[in-house]
Design an enzyme around this catalytic site. Structure first.
Site, PDB file in Angstrom:
ATOM      1  N   LYS A  66       0.684  -1.205  -0.082  1.00  0.00           N
ATOM      2  CA  LYS A  66       0.078  -0.094   0.003  1.00  0.00           C
ATOM      3  C   LYS A  66       0.959   1.262   0.020  1.00  0.00           C
ATOM      4  CE  LYS A  66      -2.194  -0.716   3.798  1.00  0.00           C
ATOM      5  NZ  LYS A  66      -1.607  -2.331   4.169  1.00  0.00           N
TER       6      LYS A  66
ATOM      7  N   ARG B 131      -9.542   1.134   8.954  1.00  0.00           N
ATOM      8  CA  ARG B 131      -9.281  -0.109   9.353  1.00  0.00           C
ATOM      9  C   ARG B 131     -10.145  -1.093   9.960  1.00  0.00           C
ATOM     10  NH1 ARG B 131      -3.402   0.755   9.274  1.00  0.00           N
ATOM     11  NH2 ARG B 131      -2.122  -1.065   9.432  1.00  0.00           N
TER      12      ARG B 131
ATOM     13  N   ARG C  94      12.071  -5.454   4.789  1.00  0.00           N
ATOM     14  CA  ARG C  94      11.814  -4.334   4.428  1.00  0.00           C
ATOM     15  C   ARG C  94      12.581  -2.958   5.372  1.00  0.00           C
ATOM     16  NH1 ARG C  94       5.236  -2.880   4.542  1.00  0.00           N
ATOM     17  NH2 ARG C  94       5.316  -2.769   6.751  1.00  0.00           N
TER      18      ARG C  94
ATOM     19  N   ARG D 282      11.102  -0.746  10.554  1.00  0.00           N
ATOM     20  CA  ARG D 282      10.119  -0.212  11.361  1.00  0.00           C
ATOM     21  C   ARG D 282      10.196  -1.265  12.759  1.00  0.00           C
ATOM     22  NH1 ARG D 282       4.603   0.204   8.188  1.00  0.00           N
ATOM     23  NH2 ARG D 282       3.773  -0.801  10.007  1.00  0.00           N
TER      24      ARG D 282
ATOM     25  N   ARG E  98      -0.683  -8.475  13.589  1.00  0.00           N
ATOM     26  CA  ARG E  98      -1.122  -7.737  12.443  1.00  0.00           C
ATOM     27  C   ARG E  98      -1.961  -8.248  11.505  1.00  0.00           C
ATOM     28  NH1 ARG E  98       4.427  -4.921  10.848  1.00  0.00           N
ATOM     29  NH2 ARG E  98       3.067  -3.501   9.406  1.00  0.00           N
TER      30      ARG E  98
HETATM   31  P1  AMP Z   1       0.723   0.797   9.079  1.00  0.00           P
HETATM   32  O1  AMP Z   1       1.886   1.496   8.893  1.00  0.00           O
HETATM   33  O2  AMP Z   1      -0.347   1.362   8.228  1.00  0.00           O
HETATM   34  O3  AMP Z   1       0.945  -0.626   8.942  1.00  0.00           O
HETATM   35  O4  AMP Z   1       0.259   0.940  10.616  1.00  0.00           O
HETATM   36  C1  AMP Z   1       1.310   0.793  11.730  1.00  0.00           C
HETATM   37  C2  AMP Z   1       0.218   0.509  12.844  1.00  0.00           C
HETATM   38  O5  AMP Z   1      -0.242   1.609  13.304  1.00  0.00           O
HETATM   39  C3  AMP Z   1      -0.821  -0.523  12.839  1.00  0.00           C
HETATM   40  O6  AMP Z   1      -0.393  -1.901  13.249  1.00  0.00           O
HETATM   41  C4  AMP Z   1      -1.791  -0.124  14.097  1.00  0.00           C
HETATM   42  O7  AMP Z   1      -1.394  -0.284  15.145  1.00  0.00           O
HETATM   43  C5  AMP Z   1      -1.370   1.516  13.790  1.00  0.00           C
HETATM   44  N1  AMP Z   1      -2.468   2.191  12.798  1.00  0.00           N
HETATM   45  C6  AMP Z   1      -2.313   2.666  11.683  1.00  0.00           C
HETATM   46  N2  AMP Z   1      -3.367   3.073  11.169  1.00  0.00           N
HETATM   47  C7  AMP Z   1      -4.275   2.771  11.765  1.00  0.00           C
HETATM   48  C8  AMP Z   1      -5.911   3.056  11.825  1.00  0.00           C
HETATM   49  N3  AMP Z   1      -6.790   3.382  10.709  1.00  0.00           N
HETATM   50  N4  AMP Z   1      -6.725   2.432  12.859  1.00  0.00           N
HETATM   51  C9  AMP Z   1      -5.999   1.682  13.869  1.00  0.00           C
HETATM   52  N5  AMP Z   1      -4.637   1.589  14.032  1.00  0.00           N
HETATM   53  C10 AMP Z   1      -3.862   2.070  13.235  1.00  0.00           C
END
Ligand code: AMP
Length: 218
Positions: A13, A88, A127, A161, A172
């Site tokens: 994404k 989400r 990554r 990360r 996740r």
């Molecule tokens: P991402 O970079 O999108 O994979 O997000 C990393 C982490 O941030 C996720 O595993 C969640 O813990 C938190 N997170 C990001 N976006 C959201 C969202 N829209 N709702 C809830 N948690 C989020």
């Protein structure tokens, strides 16, 4: 044009959102990046986010909805945006529908990047990104041309990360299947859902997305 990219962690994404930002002039809105910036700043919100992200769980809907609302009210979002990591959960999607209706910003497409779970662990665990320009790399699939030097900006510092490890990835993925996958029928019912093959090469995934969006204007 406003878009949502949907898909499990590691589906690509962020990579595709960056390409669309460049090619279509849309603003990339990544709630994960926003939370990581909060963690880095050491804010109260950042401290709460750090613990939740390390467990691979989701942040509370109320916090994320408020954060997204403030972000899309920024001037750069008025040219159109790509949501990467939001919504989400179904309550987040419902709140987004209300927000978009109230602000007169229609949602053009919701694009699902379909990827097998088995491929995700390998994708995620290798990554890393350039600390300076954010260019994404992967130990196996996309190494730097000169080891330790960013192809794009020449930077020599890289970030991995904290939640990109085999232990957290399982949680996740579980959160994705349980809380986020219900958005697929939600947007399907709205007639907005488009599916692309996220297992294909990066360029082929972009090509499939561009076929849905049409050529950029101007
Ligand atoms: P991402 O970079 O999108 O994979 O997000 C990393 C982490 O941030 C996720 O595993 C969640 O813990 C938190 N997170 C990001 N976006 C959201 C969202 N829209 N709702 C809830 N948690 C989020």
């Amino acid at each position: 044009m406003n878009l949502i990219l949907l898909g499990p962690p590691g589906a690509g994404k962020g990579t595709q959102a960056k390409l669309l930002e460049e090619r279509y002039g849309l603003a990339q809105v990544s709630t994960g990046d926003m939370l990581r910036a909060e963690v880095k700043s050491g804010s109260e919100l950042g401290q709460k986010a750090k613990a939740i992200m390390e467990r691979g769980e989701l942040m509370p809907d109320s916090i994320m909805i408020a954060m997204l609302g403030a972000r899309v009210a920024q001037p750069d979002a008025s040219r159109g945006f790509i949501l990467d990591g939001f919504p989400r959960t179904v309550p987040q999607a419902e709140a987004l529908d209300v927000l978009l209706r109230e602000t007169g910003m229609p949602l053009a497409h919701v694009i699902e990047l379909q990827v097998d779970d088995a491929a995700l662990v390998e994708r995620i665990s290798g990554r890393f990104t350039c600390a300076k320009c954010g260019e994404g790399y992967h130990d196996r699939f996309k190494a730097c041309r000169i080891a330790g030097t960013c192809d794009k900006c020449g930077g020599t510092e890289f970030i991995r990360r904290a939640d990109d490890n085999a232990a957290t990835v399982g949680a996740r993925l579980e959160a994705y299947h349980r809380q986020t996958a219900p958005l697929l029928p939600y947007y399907g019912a709205q007639g907005k859902l488009r599916v692309v093959d996220g297992m294909a090469e990066m360029a082929e995934v972009s090509r499939q997305i561009e076929a849905i969006l049409g050529a950029p204007r101007g």
